[in-house]
Each structure stands twice: as structure tokens, then as C-alpha cells.
Design a protein around this motif. Structure first.
Motif, PDB file in Angstrom:
ATOM      1  N   VAL A 276       0.898  -1.269   0.148  1.00  5.15           N
ATOM      2  CA  VAL A 276      -0.086  -0.148  -0.038  1.00  5.15           C
ATOM      3  C   VAL A 276       1.138   1.376   0.245  1.00  5.15           C
ATOM      4  CG1 VAL A 276      -1.772   1.048   1.379  1.00  5.15           C
ATOM      5  CG2 VAL A 276      -1.905  -1.054   0.954  1.00  5.15           C
ATOM      6  N   LEU A 277       1.937   1.376   0.785  1.00  9.39           N
ATOM      7  CA  LEU A 277       2.898   2.498   0.772  1.00  9.39           C
ATOM      8  C   LEU A 277       3.464   2.878  -0.557  1.00  9.39           C
ATOM      9  CD1 LEU A 277       4.532   1.952   4.183  1.00  9.39           C
ATOM     10  CD2 LEU A 277       2.840   3.577   3.575  1.00  9.39           C
ATOM     11  N   VAL A 278       4.012   1.510  -1.471  1.00 13.57           N
ATOM     12  CA  VAL A 278       4.394   1.834  -2.624  1.00 13.57           C
ATOM     13  C   VAL A 278       3.392   2.321  -3.533  1.00 13.57           C
ATOM     14  CG1 VAL A 278       5.500   0.606  -4.516  1.00 13.57           C
ATOM     15  CG2 VAL A 278       6.143   0.023  -2.129  1.00 13.57           C
ATOM     16  N   ALA A 279       2.095   1.799  -3.432  1.00 17.35           N
ATOM     17  CA  ALA A 279       1.114   2.122  -4.189  1.00 17.35           C
ATOM     18  C   ALA A 279       0.543   3.534  -3.949  1.00 17.35           C
ATOM     19  CB  ALA A 279      -0.388   1.299  -4.164  1.00 17.35           C
ATOM     20  N   LEU A 280       0.793   4.072  -2.878  1.00 18.30           N
ATOM     21  CA  LEU A 280       0.338   5.505  -2.703  1.00 18.30           C
ATOM     22  C   LEU A 280       1.313   6.460  -3.331  1.00 18.30           C
ATOM     23  CD1 LEU A 280      -0.259   5.399   1.277  1.00 18.30           C
ATOM     24  CD2 LEU A 280      -1.989   5.894  -0.728  1.00 18.30           C
ATOM     25  N   ILE A 281       2.620   5.980  -3.734  1.00 22.00           N
ATOM     26  CA  ILE A 281       3.296   7.130  -4.402  1.00 22.00           C
ATOM     27  C   ILE A 281       2.810   6.948  -5.819  1.00 22.00           C
ATOM     28  CG2 ILE A 281       5.744   7.356  -5.389  1.00 22.00           C
ATOM     29  CD1 ILE A 281       6.890   5.908  -2.784  1.00 22.00           C
ATOM     30  N   GLN A 282       2.246   6.081  -6.137  1.00 21.11           N
ATOM     31  CA  GLN A 282       1.453   6.143  -7.589  1.00 21.11           C
ATOM     32  C   GLN A 282       0.174   6.804  -7.564  1.00 21.11           C
ATOM     33  OE1 GLN A 282       3.228   4.352 -10.177  1.00 21.11           O
ATOM     34  NE2 GLN A 282       4.623   3.950  -8.612  1.00 21.11           N
ATOM     35  N   SER A 283      -0.786   6.559  -6.701  1.00 20.31           N
ATOM     36  CA  SER A 283      -2.021   7.276  -6.649  1.00 20.31           C
ATOM     37  C   SER A 283      -2.896   6.655  -5.356  1.00 20.31           C
ATOM     38  CB  SER A 283      -2.760   7.306  -7.899  1.00 20.31           C
ATOM     39  OG  SER A 283      -3.205   6.009  -8.325  1.00 20.31           O
ATOM     40  N   PRO A 284      -3.903   7.253  -4.895  1.00 14.21           N
ATOM     41  CA  PRO A 284      -4.556   6.841  -3.966  1.00 14.21           C
ATOM     42  C   PRO A 284      -5.582   5.813  -4.402  1.00 14.21           C
ATOM     43  CG  PRO A 284      -4.606   9.184  -3.871  1.00 14.21           C
ATOM     44  CD  PRO A 284      -3.858   9.005  -4.864  1.00 14.21           C
ATOM     45  N   GLU A 285      -5.706   5.837  -5.847  1.00 17.99           N
ATOM     46  CA  GLU A 285      -6.534   5.055  -6.478  1.00 17.99           C
ATOM     47  C   GLU A 285      -5.722   3.631  -6.540  1.00 17.99           C
ATOM     48  OE1 GLU A 285      -6.099   7.722  -7.442  1.00 17.99           O
ATOM     49  OE2 GLU A 285      -8.234   8.802  -7.445  1.00 17.99           O
ATOM     50  N   THR A 286      -4.805   3.698  -7.065  1.00 19.02           N
ATOM     51  CA  THR A 286      -3.836   2.348  -7.118  1.00 19.02           C
ATOM     52  C   THR A 286      -3.694   1.595  -5.554  1.00 19.02           C
ATOM     53  OG1 THR A 286      -2.508   3.316  -8.665  1.00 19.02           O
ATOM     54  CG2 THR A 286      -1.707   1.493  -7.868  1.00 19.02           C
ATOM     55  N   ALA A 287      -3.587   2.570  -4.834  1.00 24.29           N
ATOM     56  CA  ALA A 287      -3.483   2.114  -3.232  1.00 24.29           C
ATOM     57  C   ALA A 287      -4.838   1.214  -2.939  1.00 24.29           C
ATOM     58  CB  ALA A 287      -3.479   3.060  -2.166  1.00 24.29           C
ATOM     59  N   VAL A 288      -5.889   1.649  -3.294  1.00 26.44           N
ATOM     60  CA  VAL A 288      -7.085   1.262  -3.033  1.00 26.44           C
ATOM     61  C   VAL A 288      -7.278  -0.185  -3.781  1.00 26.44           C
ATOM     62  CG1 VAL A 288      -9.805   1.100  -3.596  1.00 26.44           C
ATOM     63  CG2 VAL A 288      -8.289   3.239  -2.494  1.00 26.44           C
ATOM     64  N   LEU A 289      -6.965  -0.177  -5.146  1.00 30.32           N
ATOM     65  CA  LEU A 289      -6.670  -1.488  -6.049  1.00 30.32           C
ATOM     66  C   LEU A 289      -5.898  -2.590  -5.458  1.00 30.32           C
ATOM     67  CD1 LEU A 289      -6.863   0.238  -9.509  1.00 30.32           C
ATOM     68  CD2 LEU A 289      -8.751  -1.021  -8.260  1.00 30.32           C
ATOM     69  N   VAL A 290      -4.889  -2.163  -4.696  1.00 33.64           N
ATOM     70  CA  VAL A 290      -3.932  -3.040  -4.040  1.00 33.64           C
ATOM     71  C   VAL A 290      -4.646  -3.696  -2.992  1.00 33.64           C
ATOM     72  CG1 VAL A 290      -1.788  -3.288  -3.043  1.00 33.64           C
ATOM     73  CG2 VAL A 290      -1.822  -1.823  -4.968  1.00 33.64           C
ATOM     74  N   VAL A 291      -5.273  -2.941  -2.405  1.00 34.13           N
ATOM     75  CA  VAL A 291      -6.164  -3.573  -0.930  1.00 34.13           C
ATOM     76  C   VAL A 291      -6.940  -4.511  -1.488  1.00 34.13           C
ATOM     77  CG1 VAL A 291      -7.599  -2.994   0.853  1.00 34.13           C
ATOM     78  CG2 VAL A 291      -5.776  -1.401   0.432  1.00 34.13           C
ATOM     79  N   VAL A 292      -7.692  -4.204  -2.567  1.00 37.04           N
ATOM     80  CA  VAL A 292      -8.838  -5.135  -3.117  1.00 37.04           C
ATOM     81  C   VAL A 292      -8.273  -6.356  -3.774  1.00 37.04           C
ATOM     82  CG1 VAL A 292     -10.533  -5.398  -5.009  1.00 37.04           C
ATOM     83  CG2 VAL A 292     -10.337  -3.104  -3.518  1.00 37.04           C
ATOM     84  N   LEU A 293      -7.080  -6.113  -4.407  1.00 37.97           N
ATOM     85  CA  LEU A 293      -6.374  -7.421  -4.846  1.00 37.97           C
ATOM     86  C   LEU A 293      -5.686  -8.429  -3.766  1.00 37.97           C
ATOM     87  CD1 LEU A 293      -4.678  -8.949  -7.148  1.00 37.97           C
ATOM     88  CD2 LEU A 293      -2.587  -7.461  -6.415  1.00 37.97           C
ATOM     89  N   TYR A 294      -5.253  -7.685  -2.456  1.00 39.24           N
ATOM     90  CA  TYR A 294      -4.839  -8.604  -1.707  1.00 39.24           C
ATOM     91  C   TYR A 294      -5.855  -9.093  -0.881  1.00 39.24           C
ATOM     92  CZ  TYR A 294       0.001  -7.522  -1.910  1.00 39.24           C
ATOM     93  OH  TYR A 294       1.305  -7.520  -2.106  1.00 39.24           O
ATOM     94  N   LEU A 295      -7.016  -8.573  -0.638  1.00 35.26           N
ATOM     95  CA  LEU A 295      -8.265  -9.211  -0.111  1.00 35.26           C
ATOM     96  C   LEU A 295      -8.858 -10.243  -0.972  1.00 35.26           C
ATOM     97  CD1 LEU A 295     -10.236  -5.955   1.225  1.00 35.26           C
ATOM     98  CD2 LEU A 295      -9.034  -7.641   2.546  1.00 35.26           C
ATOM     99  N   ALA A 296      -9.074 -10.019  -2.262  1.00 37.09           N
ATOM    100  CA  ALA A 296      -9.397 -11.105  -3.088  1.00 37.09           C
ATOM    101  C   ALA A 296      -8.344 -12.478  -3.054  1.00 37.09           C
ATOM    102  CB  ALA A 296      -9.380 -10.774  -4.749  1.00 37.09           C
ATOM    103  N   ILE A 297      -7.029 -12.017  -3.102  1.00 39.09           N
ATOM    104  CA  ILE A 297      -6.261 -13.440  -2.974  1.00 39.09           C
ATOM    105  C   ILE A 297      -6.367 -13.884  -1.634  1.00 39.09           C
ATOM    106  CG2 ILE A 297      -3.662 -13.776  -2.692  1.00 39.09           C
ATOM    107  CD1 ILE A 297      -3.155 -11.347  -4.520  1.00 39.09           C
ATOM    108  N   GLN A 298      -6.554 -13.352  -0.573  1.00 43.38           N
ATOM    109  CA  GLN A 298      -6.838 -13.725   0.822  1.00 43.38           C
ATOM    110  C   GLN A 298      -8.084 -14.608   0.787  1.00 43.38           C
ATOM    111  OE1 GLN A 298      -4.827 -14.330   3.452  1.00 43.38           O
ATOM    112  NE2 GLN A 298      -3.277 -13.498   1.913  1.00 43.38           N
TER     113      GLN A 298
END
Length: 374
Positions: A276-298
Motif C-alpha cells: 500500500v505504501l508503494v502504491a500511494l506514491i503512484q496514486s490513492p486509487e492504485t492503493a485502493v486497488l492493491v487492497v482489493v487485490l490482496y483481499l481477493a487473494i486472501q
């Protein structure tokens, strides 16, 4: 004659008092002995807890190596010892080959990840400083350098106790070598150590203890198989998902996610933070997508992959695992947090077999840590 009768009456009155006094002294000495034993046991465990955890790690690795060797021997004409040697060499060759192929790229990405996380943390800190509650939160939280120094200090103390070497780097390497060789010794001749331990048990209980240790061994092997499959699945899915999101440092983040899968409950959460910290440098939207991705994997891991592998395993309710992680983690730090789940599984097997079934004579459904009573 009267004197004899009076003497008998006095003796008969004193005997119950002597019996009661003797019983009272026996109970006092028994309670004092139990308390003294508990005091000595608690002090012994607190003084040697890190060493005991390292020994448990050796047993866990030995169970995995022995299980893989037995599986290899089952489908080949080779003996178990030869199969164990081949499996060990293949495992070492796999690690060495992976390190040779992706090592340089991974090292470069990990170095970039460190600097990227520092930049991201500074951005988060500056954003929180805009609010009063955020500034108060930052003042209460330890800095990153403080956390790293605490982890290094804790790791150094663990290995210094085991090896007696003051240098944390040398101590780490020495401890790894010790763990590898002790694990191999346990895996090569497990019956030798089991037989020596069983000799300490009364003869009428030896077979029961031997069966319980066999159940513990099977539990550890199945737990390791489940964790290994989960790590591979989480690592591959994380790498593919992060690539699709066009995230930088995908290899290192996927590796962190795979390692985090080894630790139930808390591991995936810890692995999510750097992503999430790496994604925040890209954009907040990317950070949200990363969270959704990790939740889906779990969700895939928790509701599809892990249940398929845990059908024949001892079921541990999540509260048991979390409680074990909190207690052992509080006592020993991150090292205990990693081994808390398999330790809890072993403890449940021991309590179920040796206390619930043998002492309470209560039947427990196999494959479950608990059962329903009528």
C-alpha cells in the motif's frame, strides 16, 4: 484397670488429631512442592524461551524434510535415508538456483523498496501532520529507525544466547548453520530421539506417548504442506496482480506477500503495508486497488486452497491461533509470532490426547480441536 481405660480413651482422642495434622502437613508440603515446581518451570522457560523456540523450529523443519523424504521413498526403490538426502539436496539446489536467477534483480528491488518506503512514509506523515489527531498519533508512534533497532536488538539477543557470539551478523549465520544441522540430525534418526524420550515415561504409558508424538509429527507435516502451498499460491497471484496493476517492485512485494502467508492472520496484514505504501506514491486509487487485490487473494486462499488441503488436518479455530500469536509474540517478539500457529497445533494435540482423552476419558472427534457435548 481404670488407668488403662483412661489411657485408651486419651489415645483414641489423640489419634484423629494426629491423623488430621498429618494430612494437613502432607497437603501443605504438596502445595508448596507444586508451587516451587511451577516457579522453577516458569523461570526456566523465561530464561530459555528463545532456545526452546529454535529447537521447535528444528523439529518443524525436520518434520517437513522427513515427510518429503518418506514421500519420495514411497514412489522410488530408494531407502528413506537416501531419499531424505536427495530431497535435502534438491531443496538446497532449488534455493541456490532461485537465488542465482532472481537474486540480483531481487536485491536491487529490495534496495529500491527501502528507499521507496521511506519516501512514502514521509508523505503519509506530512499528510497526517495537517490534522491535530494525526500529529498526536505520530508523536505516540515509534519511528521507523526505532522499530528497526528494536528488531535487530531482539534478534541479536536470541542468537547471542544460542551461539554465545556477540556479533549479530556472525551469530545469525552461525544459528542458521546450527538449525540446519540439528534439523538434519532430527530428520535422519527421529526414532533415536523418540525412544530416548519415551524411556523417561512409565512403561504403561509409553505406547500412548509414542502414538501422541506420531500424531504431532503428522500434524506438523500437514501444517507445513498447507503453508507451503499457500505461500506459492499467494506469491504467484500477488506477482500477477501487481503486474496487471502496473506496480513497481512487483517481485519484492510478491516475495513479501508469499513470506507473509506463512504466518496466519497477521502475516497477510504485515505484507499488505509495504504494498500500500508503494502504491500511494503512484496514486490513492492504485492503493485502493492493491487492497482489493490482496483481499481477493486472501479470500481465494482462505476459502478455496487452504480448506482443500486442511480436510484431514487438525482444525484450529481462528481465536486459538490469534491468542497463541498474541501470547507467544508478546513473550518472544517476531520470532515467536512466526512459530505460534504450529506450536498451538502441537499444544492442542498434546492436551487432547494426554489430558482430555486419557485423564478425563472424554472422546474427541479426530480432526477437530473441539467437539460438541450432549
Amino acid at each position: 484397670m481404670k488407668r488403662i481405660i483412661v489411657s485408651n480413651l486419651v489415645d483414641s482422642e489423640q489419634r484423629p488429631n494426629d491423623v488430621m495434622w498429618g494430612e494437613f502437613k502432607r497437603r501443605v508440603f504438596l502445595i508448596a512442592g507444586v508451587l516451587a515446581f511451577l516457579w522453577l518451570f516458569v523461570n526456566f522457560v523465561s530464561a530459555t524461551v528463545d532456545i526452546l523456540l529454535l529447537l521447535f523450529l528444528c523439529i518443524l523443519i525436520a518434520a517437513g524434510l522427513r515427510g518429503a523424504g518418506d514421500w519420495f521413498a514411497r514412489y522410488t526403490p530408494l531407502s528413506k535415508r537416501v531419499s531424505l538426502g536427495i530431497v535435502t539436496l534438491l531443496f538446497i539446489a532449488l534455493i541456490a538456483g532461485a537465488g542465482f536467477i532472481i537474486g540480483p534483480s531481487l536485491a536491487s528491488q529490495l534496495s529500491q523498496l527501502n528507499s521507496t518506503l521511506e519516501v512514502s512514509l514521509q508523505q503519509v506523515e506530512s499528510e497526517l501532520m495537517r490534522y491535530g489527531w494525526g500529529q498526536e498519533l505520530i508523536d505516540r508512534l515509534p519511528t521507523t529507525s526505532d522499530l528497526i533497532s528494536q528488531i535487530m536488538q531482539r534478534s541479536s539477543s536470541i542468537f547471542e544466547r544460542v551461539t554465545g557470539i556477540l556479533s549479530s551478523v556472525v551469530g545469525l549465520l552461525s544459528s542458521i548453520v546450527v538449525v540446519i544441522f540439528v534439523s538434519l540430525f532430527f530428520a535422519i534418526e527421529p526414532d533415536t530421539y523418540v525412544n530416548n524420550f519415551v524411556r523417561l515415561i512409565p512403561q504403561d504409558k509409553r505406547q500412548r506417548v509414542r502414538d501422541t508424538l506420531s500424531t504431532v509429527n503428522d500434524t506438523l507435516k500437514k501444517w507445513l504442506l498447507t503453508r507451503a502451498a499457500s505461500m506459492i499460491e499467494v506469491g504467484i497471484l500477488s506477482f500477477i496482480g501487481l503486474q496487471l496493476l502496473d506496480m513497481p517492485l512487483t517481485l519484492s512485494l510478491a516475495l513479501i506477500a508469499a513470506i507473509g502467508a506463512f504466518i496466519p492472520t497477521f502475516g497477510p496484514i504485515l505484507a499488505l503495508i509495504p504494498a500500500v505504501l508503494v502504491a500511494l506514491i503512484q496514486s490513492p486509487e492504485t492503493a485502493v486497488l492493491v487492497v482489493v487485490l490482496y483481499l481477493a487473494i486472501q479470500m481465494i486462499d482462505n476459502y478455496l486452497v487452504t480448506p482443500l488441503l486442511e480436510k484431514s488436518m487438525l482444525y484450529l479455530p481462528p481465536a486459538y491461533i490469534i491468542a497463541a500469536q498474541l501470547i507467544i509474540g508478546a513473550l518472544t517478539g517476531a520470532f515467536g509470532l512466526v512459530l505460534a500457529a504450529p506450536f498451538a497445533a502441537v499444544l492442542v494435540v498434546l492436551v487432547r490426547n494426554l489430558y482430555v482423552e486419557d485423564v478425563l476419558h472424554d472422546a474427541v472427534e479426530r480432526g477437530s480441536a473441539t467437539h460438541q457435548s450432549d
